[in-house]
Design a protein around this motif. Structure first.
Motif, PDB file in Angstrom:
ATOM      1  N   VAL A   1       0.836  -1.200   0.000  1.00 16.61           N
ATOM      2  CA  VAL A   1       0.000   0.000   0.000  1.00 16.61           C
ATOM      3  C   VAL A   1       0.869   1.247   0.000  1.00 16.61           C
ATOM      4  O   VAL A   1       1.818   1.366   0.783  1.00 16.61           O
ATOM      5  CB  VAL A   1      -0.936   0.017   1.232  1.00 16.61           C
ATOM      6  N   ASN A   2       0.541   2.199  -0.889  1.00 20.22           N
ATOM      7  CA  ASN A   2       1.214   3.496  -0.948  1.00 20.22           C
ATOM      8  C   ASN A   2       0.173   4.596  -1.140  1.00 20.22           C
ATOM      9  O   ASN A   2      -0.746   4.444  -1.956  1.00 20.22           O
ATOM     10  CB  ASN A   2       2.218   3.544  -2.115  1.00 20.22           C
ATOM     11  N   GLY A   3       0.327   5.678  -0.398  1.00 17.60           N
ATOM     12  CA  GLY A   3      -0.598   6.792  -0.550  1.00 17.60           C
ATOM     13  C   GLY A   3      -0.770   7.568   0.730  1.00 17.60           C
ATOM     14  O   GLY A   3       0.038   7.475   1.660  1.00 17.60           O
ATOM     15  N   GLN A   4      -1.857   8.339   0.788  1.00 23.76           N
ATOM     16  CA  GLN A   4      -2.085   9.246   1.918  1.00 23.76           C
ATOM     17  C   GLN A   4      -3.570   9.367   2.204  1.00 23.76           C
ATOM     18  O   GLN A   4      -4.393   9.455   1.293  1.00 23.76           O
ATOM     19  CB  GLN A   4      -1.520  10.641   1.600  1.00 23.76           C
ATOM     20  N   LYS A   5      -3.910   9.366   3.484  1.00 23.39           N
ATOM     21  CA  LYS A   5      -5.259   9.676   3.942  1.00 23.39           C
ATOM     22  C   LYS A   5      -5.190  10.934   4.802  1.00 23.39           C
ATOM     23  O   LYS A   5      -4.157  11.220   5.414  1.00 23.39           O
ATOM     24  CB  LYS A   5      -5.842   8.514   4.760  1.00 23.39           C
ATOM     25  N   THR A   6      -6.292  11.672   4.848  1.00 20.75           N
ATOM     26  CA  THR A   6      -6.278  12.914   5.626  1.00 20.75           C
ATOM     27  C   THR A   6      -7.575  13.064   6.419  1.00 20.75           C
ATOM     28  O   THR A   6      -8.542  12.335   6.184  1.00 20.75           O
ATOM     29  CB  THR A   6      -6.063  14.137   4.718  1.00 20.75           C
ATOM     30  N   TRP A   7      -7.564  14.008   7.362  1.00 18.69           N
ATOM     31  CA  TRP A   7      -8.687  14.248   8.275  1.00 18.69           C
ATOM     32  C   TRP A   7      -9.036  12.977   9.055  1.00 18.69           C
ATOM     33  O   TRP A   7     -10.207  12.707   9.316  1.00 18.69           O
ATOM     34  CB  TRP A   7      -9.918  14.788   7.545  1.00 18.69           C
ATOM     35  N   THR A   8      -8.032  12.208   9.409  1.00 16.23           N
ATOM     36  CA  THR A   8      -8.249  10.947  10.118  1.00 16.23           C
ATOM     37  C   THR A   8      -8.487  11.233  11.598  1.00 16.23           C
ATOM     38  O   THR A   8      -7.547  11.468  12.365  1.00 16.23           O
ATOM     39  CB  THR A   8      -7.041  10.007   9.928  1.00 16.23           C
TER      40      THR A   8
ATOM     41  N   THR B   1       2.479  -1.305  11.424  1.00 17.01           N
ATOM     42  CA  THR B   1       3.229  -1.876  10.307  1.00 17.01           C
ATOM     43  C   THR B   1       4.272  -0.880   9.816  1.00 17.01           C
ATOM     44  O   THR B   1       3.983   0.318   9.701  1.00 17.01           O
ATOM     45  CB  THR B   1       2.274  -2.232   9.154  1.00 17.01           C
ATOM     46  N   PRO B   2       5.502  -1.337   9.525  1.00 23.22           N
ATOM     47  CA  PRO B   2       6.513  -0.427   8.971  1.00 23.22           C
ATOM     48  C   PRO B   2       5.991   0.287   7.724  1.00 23.22           C
ATOM     49  O   PRO B   2       5.354  -0.331   6.866  1.00 23.22           O
ATOM     50  CB  PRO B   2       7.672  -1.367   8.629  1.00 23.22           C
ATOM     51  N   GLY B   3       6.238   1.594   7.659  1.00 19.41           N
ATOM     52  CA  GLY B   3       5.802   2.388   6.519  1.00 19.41           C
ATOM     53  C   GLY B   3       4.564   3.210   6.786  1.00 19.41           C
ATOM     54  O   GLY B   3       4.194   4.058   5.962  1.00 19.41           O
ATOM     55  N   VAL B   4       3.908   3.003   7.948  1.00 25.27           N
ATOM     56  CA  VAL B   4       2.739   3.817   8.321  1.00 25.27           C
ATOM     57  C   VAL B   4       3.213   4.987   9.189  1.00 25.27           C
ATOM     58  O   VAL B   4       3.899   4.791  10.186  1.00 25.27           O
ATOM     59  CB  VAL B   4       1.697   2.996   9.093  1.00 25.27           C
TER      60      VAL B   4
ATOM     61  N   ASP C   1       5.043   1.758   1.033  1.00 25.02           N
ATOM     62  CA  ASP C   1       5.355   0.332   0.865  1.00 25.02           C
ATOM     63  C   ASP C   1       4.908  -0.483   2.078  1.00 25.02           C
ATOM     64  O   ASP C   1       5.652  -1.327   2.612  1.00 25.02           O
ATOM     65  CB  ASP C   1       6.853   0.128   0.618  1.00 25.02           C
ATOM     66  N   VAL C   2       3.707  -0.246   2.521  1.00 24.68           N
ATOM     67  CA  VAL C   2       3.156  -0.948   3.683  1.00 24.68           C
ATOM     68  C   VAL C   2       2.613  -2.308   3.238  1.00 24.68           C
ATOM     69  O   VAL C   2       1.774  -2.385   2.336  1.00 24.68           O
ATOM     70  CB  VAL C   2       2.035  -0.118   4.339  1.00 24.68           C
TER      71      VAL C   2
END
Length: 401
Positions: free
Chosen positions: A155-162, A196-199, A220-221
């Motif tokens: 998994v690669n990317g971004q989430k917001t307003w979490t 998990t590494p990468g978060v 790269d999660v």
């Protein structure tokens, strides 16, 4: 629908009131009344108190460990809890993810994750919105690529307003698993361990200095394939099902009722050198209108949660409830701010000590303005009201504006 309480309903209401009187810590209700943050430790403590009583998951079937209350019981509990200034349970695991797992998850996922939600072992957050995909959620860019061995996704990317992601150890995410199909058809629903590494969780500090929301980055999660809910590329179906539950929760009928009751108490109080605010025709008319709207919404809410209890996902009605519910709550916030007047301003407490002249304790009135501004977000999250109105128009009027 008969809205009169039966003898059984009244007995249940008395049971709820007794429970709240005995088990709700006063320090919790004081904080809620004053608009203060409860904090993770206290949230988890209240979670445990409700779980011990068997009331933590009122909408869950008994087969999954829930209370399996009917629509009226759920309405009564929400109403009484709000009136008692009880904390609102963090909804992400209990009211949003759990219904998805119960309907679409594998038995292995249900047997593992649902008990951990009840026990509090896992604190969940929601990975939906992205910088370029909020109301237009289907345009999300976070990717999940299955490795050659078929054992895990990368998994690669971004989430917001979490919301409250700083406390969470788990996040349920919408990710893109297929770029070669229609946007909605290439999305999957993944459960990701935040350790998990990468978060990486990055705080977003609000204008009032509070830390409520976050950005979550994935580099790269690796996520086990067993953490895919349902079928690959079918996540949009599960997301829509989840959102109907979220939108129903956002309406917050009980909290609006408690808020309106507080406004009435202030408006009817005798003012020094003047009449009670409730005798002002303009203010009285606004209070009356919001009370009428709230009564109508309570009926709609009962109908929708009845549908959910019967196993169906509410459709466009959830959008209607979300729009009307947020408008009502924002109107009550505005009335509270106007009723408290100068006491809603963040004065030092000693500046107004003993001078409230019929108004609420100035220590309690202080958060009113902050809540007014914070709750402007209600019309945006869970699908903006503009988008909900589009959904309503499309379903009820065949695409008419």
């Amino acid at each position: 629908m008969d809205l009169r309480y039966s003898d059984e309903d009244k007995a249940f209401r008395d049971e709820v009131r007794s429970f709240l009187k005995e088990k709700l810590p006063k320090e919790f209700s004081d904080k809620i009344r004053k608009g203060q943050e409860l904090g993770r430790e206290n949230q988890e403590r209240w979670h445990a108190i409700l779980n011990e009583q068997g009331w933590l998951a009122p909408n869950w079937p008994a087969s999954f460990g829930g209370a399996e209350w009917n629509a009226v019981q759920r309405h009564i509990f929400e109403e009484e809890a709000a009136a008692a200034n009880a904390p609102r349970i963090v909804p992400f695991g209990l009211s949003m993810l759990a219904p998805v797992l119960q309907k679409f998850g594998s038995k292995e996922q249900q047997d593992y994750w649902l008990p951990r939600i009840l026990s509090g072992e896992d604190w969940w957050c929601q990975g939906y919105s992205e910088p370029g995909a909020g109301s237009d959620l289907a345009s999300l860019k976070t990717t999940a690529v299955l490795n050659d061995a078929g054992t895990h996704y990368v998994v690669n990317g971004q989430k917001t307003w979490t919301t409250l992601g700083q406390h969470a150890n788990m996040i349920f995410c919408l990710v893109r698993t297929n770029k070669d199909v229609k946007q909605q058809e290439g999305i999957s629903f993944l459960l990701i361990d935040m350790d998990t590494p990468g978060v990486e969780v990055r705080p977003i500090i609000l204008l009032d200095g509070t830390h409520e929301v976050n950005e979550v980055w994935f580099t790269d999660v690796e996520v086990p394939v067993e953490n895919l809910v349902g079928e690959q590329d079918k996540g949009w179906t599960y997301a829509k099902y989840l959102l109907t539950h979220e939108r129903t929760n956002i309406a917050g009928v009980g909290f609006s009722q408690a808020g309106l009751a507080a406004v009435k108490r202030v408006a009817r109080a005798e003012m020094a050198g003047g009449k009670p605010l409730a005798q002002n025709p303009h203010f009285a008319a606004r209070m009356a209108q919001v009370e009428i709207d709230l009564m109508a919404m309570a009926t709609t809410n009962l109908r929708i949660i009845s549908q959910a209890a019967a196993g169906s996902a509410p459709g466009v009605e959830a959008s209607m409830l979300k729009v009307k519910g947020t408008i009502i709550r924002q109107e009550i916030n505005d009335l509270a701010r106007r009723a408290a007047g100068a006491y809603a301003m963040p004065f030092a407490s000693e500046a107004v000590e003993g001078s409230n002249a019929g108004l609420p304790d100035p220590h309690d009135a202080g958060p009113v303005a902050a809540q007014y501004f914070n709750y402007r977000k209600l019309s945006i999250f869970g699908g903006s009201n503009e988008i909900q109105r589009g959904i309503i128009a499309k379903v009820k009027m065949g695409g008419g504006a």
